[in-house]
Design an enzyme around this catalytic site. Structure first.
Site, PDB file in Angstrom:
ATOM      1  N   HIS A  52      28.968  45.549  47.099  1.00 20.94           N
ATOM      2  CA  HIS A  52      29.870  46.551  47.694  1.00 20.94           C
ATOM      3  C   HIS A  52      29.192  47.924  47.754  1.00 20.94           C
ATOM      4  CE1 HIS A  52      33.680  44.273  47.878  1.00 20.94           C
ATOM      5  NE2 HIS A  52      33.126  43.582  46.894  1.00 20.94           N
ATOM      6  N   GLU A 101      29.977  50.451  49.309  1.00 21.11           N
ATOM      7  CA  GLU A 101      30.895  51.598  49.430  1.00 21.11           C
ATOM      8  C   GLU A 101      31.103  52.299  48.089  1.00 21.11           C
ATOM      9  OE1 GLU A 101      31.676  48.425  49.627  1.00 21.11           O
ATOM     10  OE2 GLU A 101      33.760  47.961  49.127  1.00 21.11           O
ATOM     11  N   CYS A 144      30.538  41.684  51.262  1.00 19.13           N
ATOM     12  CA  CYS A 144      31.041  40.629  50.375  1.00 19.13           C
ATOM     13  C   CYS A 144      31.687  39.508  51.186  1.00 19.13           C
ATOM     14  CB  CYS A 144      31.969  41.241  49.331  1.00 19.13           C
ATOM     15  SG  CYS A 144      32.035  40.255  47.825  1.00 19.13           S
TER      16      CYS A 144
HETATM   17  N1  GLN Z   1      36.658  36.201  47.800  1.00 20.73           N
HETATM   18  C1  GLN Z   1      35.242  36.269  47.824  1.00 20.73           C
HETATM   19  C2  GLN Z   1      34.631  35.880  46.495  1.00 20.73           C
HETATM   20  O1  GLN Z   1      35.292  35.898  45.490  1.00 20.73           O
HETATM   21  C3  GLN Z   1      34.770  37.645  48.245  1.00 20.73           C
HETATM   22  C4  GLN Z   1      35.167  38.725  47.286  1.00 20.73           C
HETATM   23  C5  GLN Z   1      35.013  40.104  47.863  1.00 20.73           C
HETATM   24  O2  GLN Z   1      34.905  40.253  49.072  1.00 20.73           O
HETATM   25  N2  GLN Z   1      35.001  41.111  47.023  1.00 20.73           N
HETATM   26  O3  GLN Z   1      33.474  35.573  46.440  1.00 20.73           O
END
Ligand code: GLN
Length: 545
Positions: free
Chosen positions: A519, A521, A384
């Site tokens: 994600h 994970e 992300c």
């Molecule tokens: N802050 C970034 C976004 O909102 C990444 C979010 C995250 O890593 N979960 O896109």
């Protein structure tokens, strides 16, 4: 008839109610029963999405897009179930619902009161969206005696009477402190906590006793006598050095047997199939070597903030037969270092992961980590925000866009990461509002991702062209920059099926460099790690030799 199991906690917090409930769920699941795992959190936040990870640990995201407590991650990993939006509720959400109903006039001129309106709202959550499961396991957050938990206990008490006490089992997780000078385990705090629970009208059926040393016959007898339970219902939960030993340990101590006995279901119950847990524990005991991976993040003082990443590494280590040690490297510390110093700081590690995150703190350190990994051919895995940092780094240092940045972090930049307003999900249009509440503008939950190139790292990892992974973010890489990045060897290998949102980037000329907007994970389980974690750990092992 569905049976309901409540795990409550007393004496102190942090005893691991989530894992206790999840481990009991895993034992029932291993006996072939269908189960559902739920969490009730008495705090007043509507959901944990806006809480600091330092307060609360990681925010776990379900397949259907709920931002939940990290305990739901334990449920999914231990009991191998997919939790749903309806499996987690907070005091804040309960009150919010009640107040909304009051405003709508749903209570028809009544005085709105804690009992029955709030308690009814809690009770209706307990049975909402169930599908005839054999067992529903509820973990009640907090410690018995907490003011915030009072109405929850009241609702649960009423519920037990309504569905019939024979259909409900109260498991009470408690601590028996060991006093060195006396050389014994103390039962008094548990006796008091049980009294507090009785004041709420709830009699515990099973005591699950955390302790440093084994419980003696004397303590067992005392606990049974003062807490109103049979001696067999005092179950020892000795400290373990590895949480994946817990299902086996609980089974050895007959927790599942006592629960089934309580419900009159022991006769004819299938024996649990615990092969999976034995294999996991045996593999972990047989490691003779390890690799070390740096997780360059912001909340490194509290690894609970990255709970699922730690557990995904454990699972990937099991699958590769090698222990994975995680070094939590504070991104802010890297920020101040020169390139040579960054190199020195990151050199000891066989791979680098930059996890998800929000806001500006530590950003420059994360970009440096991505640059170091790219230039020194160290395996890199960006999740992300970690993908977004790799994109920014490549745009700045490879494509020559000096002010490339994310619109989240910098208002005056060339936004290579920005907020996409419209995209498609499962054929339907989704729109991200411009100025919605902070909690309401994220791409949340599982989305499909198409991997077209069969030669890509992503395709080799997943072995298929269409995957689904869970998201939690507002910003995306702007597809307009894909061409310039590809010219410099950084390619988009995964896309939303409508072709608008880059989901995976990679560097084909690098031994292992991947960034993902989702994600992975959250979908990793101890016996079936997420494929990217498994492949990343393999790449790190190859590097370590
Ligand atoms: N802050 C970034 C976004 O909102 C990444 C979010 C995250 O890593 N979960 O896109």
């Amino acid at each position: 008839m569905t049976k309901y199991i409540f795990t409550l906690g007393g004496v102190v917090s942090s005893l691991g109610k989530g894992i206790a409930s999840a481990a009991l769920g895993s034992l029932l699941h291993a006996r072939g029963y269908t189960i559902r795992m739920r969490k009730l959190d008495p705090y007043l936040n509507v959901d944990p999405g806006t809480m600091s990870p330092y307060q609360h640990g990681e925010v776990f995201v379900t397949e259907d897009g709920a931002e939940t407590d990290l305990d739901l991650g334990h449920y999914e990993r231990f009991a191998n179930v997919n939790c749903r939006k309806t499996d987690s509720i907070s005091g804040g959400r309960i009150y919010f619902n009640v107040l909304q109903k009051e405003r709508r006039g749903d209570y028809l001129g009544a005085t709105v009161q804690a009992i029955p309106h709030v308690s009814n709202e809690i009770k209706s959550f307990l049975t909402s969206d169930l599908t005839g499961e054999d067992f529903v396991l509820y973990e009640v957050g907090g410690t018995v005696g907490d003011i915030e938990g009072t109405l929850f206990l009241e609702a649960i008490r009423q519920f037990a009477n309504e569905v019939g006490r024979e259909n409900v089992c109260f498991v009470f997780l408690t601590l028996l402190p060991y006093i060195d000078t006396a050389g014994e385990l103390k039962t008094k705090p548990t006796q008091h906590a049980i009294k507090t629970l009785l004041e709420a009208g709830i009699q515990a059926d099973i005591l699950l006793c955390r302790s440093k040393i084994a419980l003696g016959a004397d303590e067992r007898r005392k606990l049974a006598l003062f807490c109103n339970v049979a001696a067999d219902d005092v179950v020892m939960a000795l400290d373990v050095d590895n949480i994946y030993k817990i299902p086996l340990a609980y089974h050895e101590q007959k927790l599942d047997v006592q629960v089934l006995k309580h419900f009159g279901m022991l006769d004819g119950a299938a024996a649990p199939d615990l092969k999976k847990w034995r294999a996991i524990v045996d593999t972990m005991a047989s490691y003779d070597n390890h690799i070390e991976i740096a997780v360059v993040g912001k909340y490194c003082a509290l690894p609970d903030a990255y709970k699922s990443i730690g557990e995904a590494f454990t699972a990937a280590g099991i699958a590769n037969g090698r222990k994975v040690k995680v070094a939590w490297v504070d991104a802010e510390k890297l920020e101040k270092l020169s390139d040579a110093e960054v190199q020195k700081a990151l050199k000891p590690y066989h791979g680098i992961l930059v996890p998800g995150g929000f806001g500006n703190r530590g950003i420059a350190g994360k970009i440096k980590a991505a640059q170091y990994a790219r230039e020194h051919k160290v395996p890199y895995f960006g999740i992300c925000l970690g993908m977004q940092m790799a994109v920014i780094e490549a745009c700045r240092n490879l494509c020559g866009i000096a002010d490339a940045d994310s619109a989240e972090l910098n208002e005056r930049c060339t936004p290579v990461i920005s907020k996409m307003k419209v995209w498609e999900k499962d054929g339907k249009k989704e729109i991200r509002p411009d100025n919605g509440d902070l909690g309401g503008t994220m791409r949340l939950g599982a989305y499909p991702c198409a991997i077209a190139d069969k030669g890509s790292l992503a395709y080799r990892i997943y072995g298929q062209g269409l995957i689904r992974e869970r998201h939690r973010h507002r910003y995306e890489m702007d597809i307009a920059f894909a061409g310039r990045l590809a010219d410099k060897g950084v390619v988009v290998s995964g896309l939303s099926p409508d072709g608008l949102l880059p989901e995976i980037i990679e560097i084909p000329a690098h031994p292992f460099f991947i960034g993902v907007q989702f994600h992975p994970e959250f979908t990793s389980r101890p016996a079936s790690p997420n494929p990217i974690f498994k492949a990343f750990v393999k790449a790190c092992i190859d590097r370590a030799g």
